[in-house]
Motif scaffolding. Sequence first.
Motif, PDB file in Angstrom:
ATOM      1  N   GLY A 296       0.833  -1.207   0.000  1.00 50.25           N
ATOM      2  CA  GLY A 296       0.000   0.000   0.000  1.00 50.25           C
ATOM      3  C   GLY A 296       0.861   1.248   0.000  1.00 50.25           C
ATOM      4  O   GLY A 296       1.963   1.273  -0.547  1.00 50.25           O
ATOM      5  N   ASN A 297       0.364   2.299   0.635  1.00 44.46           N
ATOM      6  CA  ASN A 297       1.089   3.577   0.660  1.00 44.46           C
ATOM      7  C   ASN A 297       1.462   4.011   2.072  1.00 44.46           C
ATOM      8  O   ASN A 297       1.726   5.182   2.320  1.00 44.46           O
ATOM      9  CB  ASN A 297       0.254   4.676  -0.015  1.00 44.46           C
ATOM     10  N   THR A 325      -3.386  -0.591   2.678  1.00 45.75           N
ATOM     11  CA  THR A 325      -4.089   0.669   2.933  1.00 45.75           C
ATOM     12  C   THR A 325      -5.115   1.002   1.861  1.00 45.75           C
ATOM     13  O   THR A 325      -5.932   1.892   2.054  1.00 45.75           O
ATOM     14  CB  THR A 325      -3.078   1.821   3.028  1.00 45.75           C
ATOM     15  N   TYR A 326      -5.065   0.305   0.729  1.00 48.25           N
ATOM     16  CA  TYR A 326      -6.067   0.515  -0.320  1.00 48.25           C
ATOM     17  C   TYR A 326      -7.278  -0.399  -0.156  1.00 48.25           C
ATOM     18  O   TYR A 326      -8.189  -0.386  -0.983  1.00 48.25           O
ATOM     19  CB  TYR A 326      -5.456   0.284  -1.699  1.00 48.25           C
ATOM     20  N   THR A 328      -7.032  -3.709  -0.266  1.00 56.06           N
ATOM     21  CA  THR A 328      -6.805  -4.892  -1.093  1.00 56.06           C
ATOM     22  C   THR A 328      -6.372  -6.046  -0.191  1.00 56.06           C
ATOM     23  O   THR A 328      -5.427  -5.920   0.595  1.00 56.06           O
ATOM     24  CB  THR A 328      -5.714  -4.625  -2.142  1.00 56.06           C
TER      25      THR A 328
END
Length: 651
Positions: A296-297, A325-326, A328
Motif C-alpha cells: 500500500g502507501n 491501505t487501499y 486490497t
Amino acid sequence: MSIATALAVVLGSAALAAGTAGPASADSAKTLPVASVGDIVVDGAHQRVYVSDPTGGKIVVTDYTGAVRATLTGLQGVTGLALSADSGQVYAAVKSGNRIVSVETGTYTQTASYPVGAPPGDLEVVDGWVWFAHGTDFGSLDVSGAEPVVHLAQRGDVGFSGAYGMFLASDPAVPGVLVAGNGGALAVYDVSADGAALRVKGGMDTAVKQIDLTPDGGQVLTSWGSPEYGYGIGAYAATDLAEQTGYPIDAYPNAVRVAPDGSVAAGSDSVYDPDVHIHRPGEQVPVREYDFPNTGNSSGSDPLVDGALAWAPDSSRVFAVSVNTYGTYTLRALTDPTKELPALKVSAPAKSDRAKKLTVTGGLTSRTALAAGTSLSVTRTDVESPQGKALTAVRTKADGSFSFTDTPPAGGKVTYKVSYAGDATHAAAAGSDTVEVSRKATALSLTNNGKVYAYGKDVSFTAHLGTTYKNRTVAIYADPFGSDKAKKLLKTAKVNSRGDLSATVDMTRDTTVTAVFAGDARSAAKTATSTAYARVKVSTVVSKHYKTAKIGSTTYSWFRKNTDPVFTTSMNHYTGRKQRFQLQVYYQGSWYDSGSEYFAVGTNGKSVVRLEAPGESGIRARMRSSYINGSSGDTVNSTTHGAWKYVTFTN
C-alpha cells in the motif's frame, strides 16, 4: 531494454557480492477478489481454501496457490466457516436470513440452507454437530436426522459480554469438547451428549479476537494474553483454565491457530515487525517468522486481518490474509512453517584469473545447529555452462563453515551456488556469490563517428572485431536522438573473414550506433559506439512576385513595392520545432543582417512567413530558413541552413 534484459543486468551486477539464503520454497501470494474477510478454512482433501466475505456476500474458493477456483454468491453477511470431519461439506454462517448453509466441497454447490433463529457467527463442527455463536451466546445445529434440530442459548452459567463477538474452538482430535470465549470470560463445555454441559469457566484478556484448543486437549490458547507485561498468546489449562506459560510475540496479537501436530501459528497486527510467528509446542522462541511486504502507501507492512490464519491439515502450509491501505486483500500461503529457515552464506573472491585456482568459503547456520558433515551441493555457472555445472559436493565443519577450491575454465562472471536440501526440521536453503574472472581484452571498432550527413541518406556503419577465442558474433544497434524513438537492433550476425559486419542506418536524425560483442570464455565483452549526425531537410518557396529575373548572376523574385512577399518553408517536423527566419538587406555593394526570428513548423512540415512590403522601389533583400540545434526547439538534428532566397522591389 526488455524486463528480461534489465533483470539479467541486475542479477549479473557485481553488487551481488555475498549471497545468503531466501525462503526455502516459494511462498505464494495472490490478491483476493473480496471486500472483507470473515473467516478462512482449509480443505486438505481437495487442497482448497475457503474465504468468507461478509461485505461482498460471498465465499471465494482458491487452490493452495491462491488461484480462484469458485465463487459462491448471494450470502450477505457470511462470516464463520467450518469443515465437516469427512471434508465433504463446508458450513457457512450467513447472517442474512439467520441461516447456516452447507456447501458440497467436490462441486462447490450449496446443498442445504438451515434456519437457526438468530444471526450466526463463529462456527465449529464437533462430532458431526455444527456449533454456532450468536450474540454473546452459542447454539447447535444437528443435521444427522430427517429434520435439522436447532438449540439456542447454551452458554449456561457464564457471563459472556464483549464487543469483539463470541469465539468458539474445538479440535477434531478431541471429541466432545467445545470452548467458548467472549469479553473477559472463557469456558470449556462437554458437548458429547445432547446440549452443552459446562465443565469449567474462567477469565481471559478482553482484547482476545480468536481462541483455539490444542489437539491433545490439554490447553486453550487465546490470541491475546500472557506472557506477563508484554504481547503474547495466552495459554490456559483446559481442565481448570489456570493460566499457563504462553507464547511471546510482537504487538498486536490478533490470531492463533494450532496445527494437528501441535505447532502454534500466532498472528499479530505488526506493521513494523513480523506478522506470523510459528512456535513448536511449548517453545517460547519461534521456529519461523513471516514479515509481510508493504503493498500500500503506508510506511509499514500490510497487517494480518484479525483471525485470518489457517493450517493445512498436513502442517505443510499456513494460510494468512493480509490487507493494505487501499483495502486490497491478499491470500498468502506460507510454506514449510514448522521448519527452521537456515541461513547459507557464500563468499568468493571479487576477482580472479582464468585457469587459476580460487577458494570459496561460507557457512550454514540455523537456530538449531546442523550436524557436522552436512552435505551441500555446488554448482558453477559461466558463459560456457549457462545452465550450471555440478561440482563436487562439500561438507560442513562442526561450526557449519565450509570451503572448496575450483579452477574456473571460463572468464567473465562466474557464479558459485551452494545448496542445502533440508531435512525433517530444516527447510532447504541456498546461497551464491559471483566472481569476475579475467579474460583477454577484445578490439572492436565502428566507423563514421562524428560525420554529418544529408537528411535521409542511407549510411553503412561497419564494425570490426579483432581476434577472439570462439565467439565471432556482433550485434549492431541504432539509437536515434529524441525520446520518441527507441533504440533498436539493426543486425546480429557473425563477422566476415576480415572481422567486419555492416548495417545501414537511414539518417533522418542524429544517431548513436552501438556495436556489441558479448564475449566468450576467454575474450572480454566489448562495446564500441559511433555518433553520426543528420541535417534537416529544408527548402523555401517564394510567392506573390510578378516575375523572376537575374540581377547579375543571381536570380531574384521581383515584387511591386507595395506587395508583401510570402515565404513558405518546408522542414521535416518534430514536436516543438521552429525554423529561424533570417533577413538581410543589400546596401552599397554589401549584405547587412537586419535580424532573425523563429517561427513554428506545423505538423505538415510547413512554416509560412509574410514579409511586409517596403513601399518604395530599388530595395534588394534576401532571406533563408535554418534549423539551429538547441535554438530551434529540439536537439535531434544538426544545424542546417537553407538556401538564400533573393527579392527586389520595383514600381
